[in-house]
Design a protein around this motif. Structure first.
Motif, PDB file in Angstrom:
ATOM      1  N   GLY A 189      39.451  55.738  53.145  1.00  0.00           N
ATOM      2  CA  GLY A 189      38.661  54.942  54.212  1.00  0.00           C
ATOM      3  C   GLY A 189      38.990  53.430  53.646  1.00  0.00           C
ATOM      4  N   GLN A 190      38.363  52.715  54.614  1.00  0.00           N
ATOM      5  CA  GLN A 190      38.399  51.347  54.478  1.00  0.00           C
ATOM      6  C   GLN A 190      37.931  50.760  53.178  1.00  0.00           C
ATOM      7  OE1 GLN A 190      39.698  48.681  56.668  1.00  0.00           O
ATOM      8  NE2 GLN A 190      39.484  47.543  54.899  1.00  0.00           N
ATOM      9  N   VAL A 191      38.806  49.999  52.586  1.00  0.00           N
ATOM     10  CA  VAL A 191      38.328  49.459  51.550  1.00  0.00           C
ATOM     11  C   VAL A 191      37.272  48.325  51.727  1.00  0.00           C
ATOM     12  CG1 VAL A 191      39.127  48.115  49.117  1.00  0.00           C
ATOM     13  CG2 VAL A 191      40.535  49.795  49.935  1.00  0.00           C
ATOM     14  N   ARG A 192      36.141  48.251  50.959  1.00  0.00           N
ATOM     15  CA  ARG A 192      35.005  47.510  51.260  1.00  0.00           C
ATOM     16  C   ARG A 192      35.147  46.108  50.183  1.00  0.00           C
ATOM     17  NH1 ARG A 192      34.472  47.714  56.844  1.00  0.00           N
ATOM     18  NH2 ARG A 192      34.257  50.030  57.214  1.00  0.00           N
ATOM     19  N   PHE A 193      35.395  46.760  48.822  1.00  0.00           N
ATOM     20  CA  PHE A 193      34.963  45.762  47.929  1.00  0.00           C
ATOM     21  C   PHE A 193      36.016  45.899  46.744  1.00  0.00           C
ATOM     22  CE2 PHE A 193      33.451  45.071  43.553  1.00  0.00           C
ATOM     23  CZ  PHE A 193      33.223  43.846  43.710  1.00  0.00           C
ATOM     24  N   ILE A 194      36.758  44.720  46.097  1.00  0.00           N
ATOM     25  CA  ILE A 194      37.634  44.778  45.343  1.00  0.00           C
ATOM     26  C   ILE A 194      37.031  43.773  44.131  1.00  0.00           C
ATOM     27  CG2 ILE A 194      40.011  43.979  44.421  1.00  0.00           C
ATOM     28  CD1 ILE A 194      40.978  44.987  47.356  1.00  0.00           C
ATOM     29  N   GLU A 195      37.218  44.466  42.717  1.00  0.00           N
ATOM     30  CA  GLU A 195      37.131  43.595  41.733  1.00  0.00           C
ATOM     31  C   GLU A 195      38.468  43.529  40.914  1.00  0.00           C
ATOM     32  OE1 GLU A 195      35.402  43.451  37.135  1.00  0.00           O
ATOM     33  OE2 GLU A 195      34.516  45.023  38.612  1.00  0.00           O
ATOM     34  N   ALA A 196      38.940  42.498  40.672  1.00  0.00           N
ATOM     35  CA  ALA A 196      40.174  42.082  40.074  1.00  0.00           C
ATOM     36  C   ALA A 196      40.081  40.961  38.914  1.00  0.00           C
ATOM     37  CB  ALA A 196      41.498  41.769  40.879  1.00  0.00           C
ATOM     38  N   SER A 197      40.384  41.254  37.686  1.00  0.00           N
ATOM     39  CA  SER A 197      40.287  40.562  36.677  1.00  0.00           C
ATOM     40  C   SER A 197      41.243  40.753  35.599  1.00  0.00           C
ATOM     41  CB  SER A 197      38.796  40.538  36.028  1.00  0.00           C
ATOM     42  OG  SER A 197      37.615  40.395  36.804  1.00  0.00           O
ATOM     43  N   LEU A 198      41.717  39.408  35.174  1.00  0.00           N
ATOM     44  CA  LEU A 198      42.641  39.329  33.878  1.00  0.00           C
ATOM     45  C   LEU A 198      42.474  37.975  33.076  1.00  0.00           C
ATOM     46  CD1 LEU A 198      45.164  40.614  32.683  1.00  0.00           C
ATOM     47  CD2 LEU A 198      46.416  39.150  34.383  1.00  0.00           C
ATOM     48  N   GLY A 199      42.317  38.292  31.877  1.00  0.00           N
ATOM     49  CA  GLY A 199      41.998  36.985  30.787  1.00  0.00           C
ATOM     50  C   GLY A 199      42.447  37.548  29.640  1.00  0.00           C
ATOM     51  N   TYR A 200      42.929  36.438  28.688  1.00  0.00           N
ATOM     52  CA  TYR A 200      43.188  36.746  27.487  1.00  0.00           C
ATOM     53  C   TYR A 200      42.383  35.717  26.548  1.00  0.00           C
ATOM     54  CZ  TYR A 200      47.023  39.379  29.398  1.00  0.00           C
ATOM     55  OH  TYR A 200      47.828  40.389  29.961  1.00  0.00           O
ATOM     56  N   LYS A 201      41.884  36.044  25.642  1.00  0.00           N
ATOM     57  CA  LYS A 201      41.447  35.259  24.296  1.00  0.00           C
ATOM     58  C   LYS A 201      42.748  34.543  23.658  1.00  0.00           C
ATOM     59  CE  LYS A 201      37.934  34.980  20.772  1.00  0.00           C
ATOM     60  NZ  LYS A 201      36.983  35.676  20.088  1.00  0.00           N
ATOM     61  N   THR A 202      42.739  33.284  23.992  1.00  0.00           N
ATOM     62  CA  THR A 202      43.860  32.556  23.232  1.00  0.00           C
ATOM     63  C   THR A 202      43.429  31.768  22.075  1.00  0.00           C
ATOM     64  OG1 THR A 202      43.633  30.718  24.822  1.00  0.00           O
ATOM     65  CG2 THR A 202      45.047  32.502  25.548  1.00  0.00           C
ATOM     66  N   TYR A 203      42.163  31.765  21.658  1.00  0.00           N
ATOM     67  CA  TYR A 203      41.875  30.972  20.489  1.00  0.00           C
ATOM     68  C   TYR A 203      40.681  31.543  19.488  1.00  0.00           C
ATOM     69  CZ  TYR A 203      37.987  29.555  23.376  1.00  0.00           C
ATOM     70  OH  TYR A 203      36.704  29.429  24.401  1.00  0.00           O
ATOM     71  N   TYR A 298      39.459  47.227  40.492  1.00  0.00           N
ATOM     72  CA  TYR A 298      38.430  48.402  40.940  1.00  0.00           C
ATOM     73  C   TYR A 298      38.371  48.241  42.438  1.00  0.00           C
ATOM     74  CZ  TYR A 298      34.252  50.845  41.997  1.00  0.00           C
ATOM     75  OH  TYR A 298      33.266  52.016  42.693  1.00  0.00           O
ATOM     76  N   ALA A 299      38.402  49.241  43.096  1.00  0.00           N
ATOM     77  CA  ALA A 299      38.456  49.141  44.801  1.00  0.00           C
ATOM     78  C   ALA A 299      37.243  50.206  45.168  1.00  0.00           C
ATOM     79  CB  ALA A 299      39.786  49.520  45.408  1.00  0.00           C
ATOM     80  N   SER A 300      36.244  49.680  45.901  1.00  0.00           N
ATOM     81  CA  SER A 300      35.492  50.803  46.625  1.00  0.00           C
ATOM     82  C   SER A 300      35.746  50.630  48.050  1.00  0.00           C
ATOM     83  CB  SER A 300      34.081  50.057  46.424  1.00  0.00           C
ATOM     84  OG  SER A 300      33.281  51.042  46.972  1.00  0.00           O
ATOM     85  N   ALA A 301      35.651  52.116  48.696  1.00  0.00           N
ATOM     86  CA  ALA A 301      36.110  52.373  49.878  1.00  0.00           C
ATOM     87  C   ALA A 301      35.161  53.371  50.450  1.00  0.00           C
ATOM     88  CB  ALA A 301      37.537  53.116  50.052  1.00  0.00           C
ATOM     89  N   ASP A 302      34.937  53.250  51.864  1.00  0.00           N
ATOM     90  CA  ASP A 302      33.969  54.061  52.283  1.00  0.00           C
ATOM     91  C   ASP A 302      33.745  55.395  52.137  1.00  0.00           C
ATOM     92  OD1 ASP A 302      33.200  52.017  54.177  1.00  0.00           O
ATOM     93  OD2 ASP A 302      34.600  52.617  55.855  1.00  0.00           O
ATOM     94  N   GLU A 303      34.627  56.033  51.544  1.00  0.00           N
ATOM     95  CA  GLU A 303      34.883  57.525  51.194  1.00  0.00           C
ATOM     96  C   GLU A 303      35.246  57.712  49.711  1.00  0.00           C
ATOM     97  OE1 GLU A 303      37.080  59.715  54.072  1.00  0.00           O
ATOM     98  OE2 GLU A 303      36.275  58.586  55.545  1.00  0.00           O
TER      99      GLU A 303
END
Length: 382
Positions: A189-203, A298-303
């Motif tokens: 179904g239609q995607v309603r919510f996306i979480e996308a994260s990318l990070g590195y600890k550089t110190y 992460y993607a949350s859709a209707d179904e």
């Protein structure tokens, strides 16, 4: 013509633990037939790598196992690197350039394409110089620092009748092809919510030692060179949301995170969070940082839902949907990207829109809006 078996396919494309993944987990659009498949033996695109940093090394490894391209030349400002690469990859002296004599590449018929792997703030200069020399160009992302720079790069390539491609390796990666399919085909179904994260600890936050001069001059910490985690890492979050939804954001809000190391991050942000609104009503919540590790989609859709973690780095990726695990071979991402682009060029065809400079410009438009939203503390409409 020489043949390649299914077993050879896995050995050639798999790296690390991925070589053990069962081939039957390939989606239908990547599945090989039971009978053997021919290896390409036609024209190959001769590439010169411009900038020999760490990522150039990964690209060189990908070129070594590619079908549609060869490593023909290098461009570097460091003589010791030139000598090392010359010996390691058997590069002719006439195909080795520095940043001052680079324009002489116009006279070198043994080089078809220049892959710009320099700091982000230098992409524009060398893309334009390569185009004026009559060479096709691939540039690493992000494409440039401003939309105006992107327009000038695109114009230079169009004027020279050469093609400009973006180094979007994940556009050729099986897990990402699958989440794009799941989202755009509305499998859940239609995607309603996306979480996308990318990070590195550089110190090291436990250390009292001051940042040394070399580290402080790292280009990713220099604003003029296109540094900052949003440019370097956050672009993956923007890209994933855009290609899963198949939409362009219409508005953004954003917030800079806490600066825990003010000496190191005197020019660029340490962390930034932002939210994107899309025409369908979907929203994306994204984070990037050089102060903490995160690698998630992460993607949350209707179904149902679909997710990956690790998701946006070099992998190996792990994913699942609300129905099943996702299992695809671990591939050489650089090889797949280079072959995908160079196959089109070798056939004298036009590159697909999703890998061109126009696509790169869309990301820069969003990045600039995110910075403006964080600086002004208000919603920015695109």
């Amino acid at each position: 013509m020489e043949k390649i078996s299914r077993r050879s396919f896995v050995n050639k494309f798999g790296v690390g633990v991925g070589a053990s993944v069962v081939l039957t987990t390939l989606p239908s659009f990547l599945e090989l037939p039971e009978n053997q498949q021919e290896i390409y033996t036609g024209k190959k695109i001769n590439i010169a790598l411009c900038g020999l940093g760490n990522y150039a090394g990964l690209l060189a490894q990908g070129i070594q196992v590619s079908e549609y391209c060869t490593l023909a030349g290098i461009v570097t400002g460091t003589p010791s690197k030139a000598e090392k690469w010359k010996k390691q990859y058997n590069i002719p002296e006439k195909n080795i350039y520095n940043y001052q004599n680079f324009d002489e590449i116009i006279n070198n018929k043994d080089i078809d394409l220049v892959y710009v792997v320099l700091p982000n703030g230098l992409h524009k200069e060398f893309v334009i110089r390569a185009a004026k020399a009559g060479k096709h160009v691939i540039t690493e992302k992000p494409m440039a620092v401003t939309v105006k720079d992107c327009d000038e790069m695109i114009k230079a390539c169009n004027d020279a009748n050469v093609q400009l491609a973006m180094g979007y390796r994940l556009h050729y990666e099986p897990y990402h092809l699958e989440i794009k399919r799941l989202g755009q085909n509305k499998v859940f179904g239609q995607v309603r919510f996306i979480e996308a994260s990318l990070g590195y600890k550089t110190y090291d936050t436990t250390s009292k030692a001051k940042v040394d001069k070399k580290d402080r001059n790292e280009w990713r910490l220099t604003k003029a060179l296109g540094g900052g985690p949003l440019m370097d890492l956050g672009i993956y979050c923007i890209q994933s949301a855009r290609y899963v939804l198949g939409e362009e954001p219409i508005a953004v809000t954003a917030q800079f995170g806490t600066v825990n190391d003010k000496d190191r991050f005197s020019e660029t942000e340490e962390s930034i969070s932002w939210q994107m609104e899309f025409p369908s009503g979907a929203v994306a919540n994204c984070n990037t940082s050089c102060g903490f590790y995160v690698d998630r989609f992460y993607a949350s859709a209707d179904e149902g839902f679909f997710e990956m973690s690790p998701a946006l780095s070099y992998g190996p990726f792990v994913g699942r949907t609300s129905e099943k695990e996702l299992k695809f071979p671990v591939i050489n991402q650089q090889k797949n990207q280079l072959d995908g682009i160079c196959k089109v060029l070798a056939e004298n065809k036009k590159l697909p829109d999703h890998i061109t400079g126009e696509e790169g410009k869309k990301d820069i438009k969003v990045i600039n809006a995110i910075y403006k939203a964080a600086q002004e503390g208000k919603k920015i409409f695109l």
